[in-house]
Design an enzyme around this catalytic site. Structure first.
Site, PDB file in Angstrom:
ATOM      1  CB  THR A 297      -1.518  -1.196  71.823  1.00 27.00           C
ATOM      2  OG1 THR A 297      -2.023  -1.614  73.092  1.00 27.00           O
ATOM      3  CG2 THR A 297      -2.356  -0.036  71.316  1.00 27.00           C
ATOM      4  CD  GLN A 327      -4.836  -2.441  75.988  1.00 25.68           C
ATOM      5  OE1 GLN A 327      -5.617  -3.357  76.230  1.00 25.68           O
ATOM      6  NE2 GLN A 327      -3.674  -2.297  76.616  1.00 25.68           N
ATOM      7  CD  GLN A 349      -8.641  -0.040  76.521  1.00 26.93           C
ATOM      8  OE1 GLN A 349      -9.425  -0.937  76.861  1.00 26.93           O
ATOM      9  NE2 GLN A 349      -7.537   0.211  77.190  1.00 26.93           N
ATOM     10  CG  ASP A 350      -5.840   2.055  73.224  1.00 28.97           C
ATOM     11  OD1 ASP A 350      -6.339   2.927  73.948  1.00 28.97           O
ATOM     12  OD2 ASP A 350      -4.878   1.359  73.564  1.00 28.97           O
ATOM     13  CG  ASP A 371      -6.924   6.016  77.409  1.00 32.03           C
ATOM     14  OD1 ASP A 371      -7.555   6.930  77.971  1.00 32.03           O
ATOM     15  OD2 ASP A 371      -6.196   5.222  78.031  1.00 32.03           O
ATOM     16  NE  ARG A 439      -6.691   7.020  80.912  1.00 29.73           N
ATOM     17  CZ  ARG A 439      -6.636   5.813  81.473  1.00 29.73           C
ATOM     18  NH1 ARG A 439      -6.563   5.710  82.788  1.00 29.73           N
ATOM     19  NH2 ARG A 439      -6.640   4.727  80.742  1.00 29.73           N
ATOM     20  CD1 TRP A 441       0.380   6.081  78.546  1.00 31.35           C
ATOM     21  CD2 TRP A 441       0.339   6.685  76.408  1.00 31.35           C
ATOM     22  NE1 TRP A 441       0.978   5.074  77.828  1.00 31.35           N
ATOM     23  CE2 TRP A 441       0.964   5.429  76.518  1.00 31.35           C
ATOM     24  CE3 TRP A 441       0.198   7.268  75.151  1.00 31.35           C
ATOM     25  CZ2 TRP A 441       1.453   4.741  75.400  1.00 31.35           C
ATOM     26  CZ3 TRP A 441       0.673   6.587  74.048  1.00 31.35           C
ATOM     27  CH2 TRP A 441       1.290   5.338  74.167  1.00 31.35           C
TER      28      TRP A 441
END
Length: 534
Positions: A297, A327, A349-350, A371, A439, A441
């Site tokens: 990532t 990611q 994502q990310d 996220d 949420r 992590w």
């Protein structure tokens, strides 16, 4: 970052569990009010720290006072960081696959940054009158985050065994940094001191630069796809300008209209770099790296920034890997005292990796699904628009995943006077997908949303658990204050111990520009408009 399409990170959660929940009270009750005396030998001092055993093992003399104890803790952490970095360097000849190479490169960079941050903290506290306890807390927080990021990358690529020689050292190092954070935290004033003078590396010219538009800007170099500038590559322009500048001079790179397909790194030696585009609709820096294609990532970022005092204006940072590649980061920043003004961040994502340190986002646009605003920086978003995209079928949208691993880290995500809404592709089908504000992590995840418009696509519960577990529900800090819009009602919000509906301005003000990122001290010099308080 941390996960696959709905990521798993349980293999790293043991690290967070090492932190004692009661250590704040322990340190406070064991410390004297005058900061000058404490009875007992080094063992009694170490008993006040969250991790007494490594403290007793690595600290070999009796401290004079709390400041001396802090210095000893940081020195011990520095020694271990140097040891870990040296061991990482020795792994290079054994990088016999793309995945091992990618994980090693991350760890090499991250441990080097850790050494720099811990050493800079020690030097700052000893000899720099403008270096504050808050600065120390920020840099130590970043050092601890770096270690987590190294280990998470090896887990993502399934090469943990390869990184294990470094991982065996991480426990002592992480605990020594955690002790340093705790001791330094005690020395912080209750209200946190606010530095009123500007950092020495921000000049009057820096302020003028943020107020200058178009080609009137006195750039060091100009980038143009059509060859009409000094360079066709943004990275080449940055490298050249940094190598030619006078000491402490800001580097200004003007990027003309165009789509620039390259991956860019602004290293920790490239301080005071400013990228100015022709406008976020016209200047685009794009890449397509992803975890699915063998990157971590961390290394998937289209643009990665570490150098202090980075500024970007009028640019879109994009990752085109798409929703099926997992990611895939558009921008990763660990630049302390950095500013992103009128920029866009596009991914799934990310998308936006708020890796570490103090960051400010003004009038920006952020697009993503899972996220997509994540990391362990102290970051404030002001007057931004956060667009939730349509995910893959069966996926759940989560806007934030804050990564605070230690209760003394001065990190968190603050979304202030902004808009959270559905992107065009989700708008008509939002009822078919679940969308949550965030949420946890990590165990001490901290996200606050203040005076922000929240659209109807957000689930009435507001916040999501980590993979349907009860992890961190009582140790996280999620809060909302005076939000509005059809998705803002708190009547059906989660009933976790760590969730709060803030009722008073004093509590909410802890997460403003003035307090979370000490913005009064350095943002005025950038010329970027901002609100210091609520």
């Amino acid at each position: 970052m941390k996960h696959t399409i709905f990521p798993t990170f349980s293999s790293l959660l043991f690290f967070s569990c090492l932190i004692f929940l009661f250590f704040s009270a322990s340190i406070s009750s064991s410390s004297t009010d005058d900061d000058d005396e404490q009875s007992g030998d080094i063992n009694s001092w170490c008993e006040t720290a969250p991790h007494p055993e490594p403290c007793k093992f690595f600290l070999t003399r009796n401290p004079i006072d709390k400041s001396d104890f802090r210095r000893m803790c940081i020195e011990a952490a520095l020694d271990q960081a140097v040891h870990a970095h040296n061991r990482t360097i020795h792994l290079e000849p054994h990088c016999q696959s793309k995945k091992k190479k990618a994980a090693w490169q991350d760890c090499d960079t991250l441990f080097e940054n850790t050494v720099i941050q811990i050493n800079g903290t020690l030097e700052g506290l000893q000899s720099n009158s403008s270096f504050t306890d808050s600065d120390a807390q920020t840099w130590l927080s970043a050092a601890l985050t770096n270690i987590e990021t190294c280990l998470s990358g090896s887990v993502e690529l399934n090469v943990s065994d390869f990184i294990s020689p470094v991982a065996t050292l991480h426990g002592n190092l992480s605990q020594l940094i955690s002790n340093s954070l705790a001791v330094n935290g005690v020395l912080l004033d209750d209200n946190q001191e606010q530095r009123e003078d500007y950092p020495s590396w921000f000049t009057e010219r820096d302020r003028m630069l943020m107020q200058t538009t178009g080609l009137k800007l006195k750039a060091n170099v100009i980038v143009a796809k059509d060859g009409s500038g000094h360079f066709k590559s943004v990275q080449a322009a940055i490298n050249y300008a940094v190598s030619r500048r006078a000491r402490n001079q800001r580097v200004v790179v003007y990027i003309r209209r165009g789509v620039y397909r390259e991956n860019i790194v602004v290293t920790n030696s490239m301080n005071k770099v400013m990228l100015v585009g022709a406008g976020l609709r016209f200047t685009v820096i794009t890449g397509s790296r992803s975890v699915a294609d063998g990157f971590t990532t961390y290394s998937s970022a289209t643009v990665g920034v570490d150098g202090i005092g980075f500024i970007a204006r009028g640019i879109t940072f994009r990752n085109t890997a798409g929703p099926r590649k997992g990611q895939a980061v558009a921008l990763r920043s660990a630049s302390d005292l950095s500013v992103f003004y009128s920029c866009a961040f596009e991914g799934y994502q990310d998308t936006l990796f708020l890796h570490a340190q103090r960051q400010f986002y003004k009038s920006c646009f952020i697009y993503g699904t899972i996220d997509f605003i994540f990391g362990n920086a102290a970051a404030v978003f002001q007057n931004c628009i956060i667009y939730v995209r349509k995910p893959l079928y069966g996926q759940v949208n989560v806007i934030t995943a804050q990564g605070r691993v230690d209760p003394y880290q001065n990190t968190g995500i603050s979304i202030h006077n902004s808009v959270i809404t559905a992107a065009r592709d989700l708008r008509l089908v939002y009822r078919s997908y679940q969308t949550f504000l965030g949420r946890p992590w990590q165990r001490y995840s901290r996200t606050v949303i203040l005076k922000t418009y929240i659209d109807r696509m957000v689930n009435p519960k507001g916040w999501s658990t980590w993979e349907k577990s009860s992890f961190a529900l009582n140790t996280l800090y999620y809060a909302e204050y005076k939000n509005f819009g059809p998705g803002s009602s708190t009547r059906k919000r989660v009933r976790w111990g760590g969730y709060h509906v803030i009722r008073n301005a004093k509590t909410a003000s802890r997460f403003t520009v003035a307090n979370l990122i000490a913005g009064r001290a350095w943002l005025p010099s950038t010329g970027v408009p901002f609100s210091a308080g609520l």
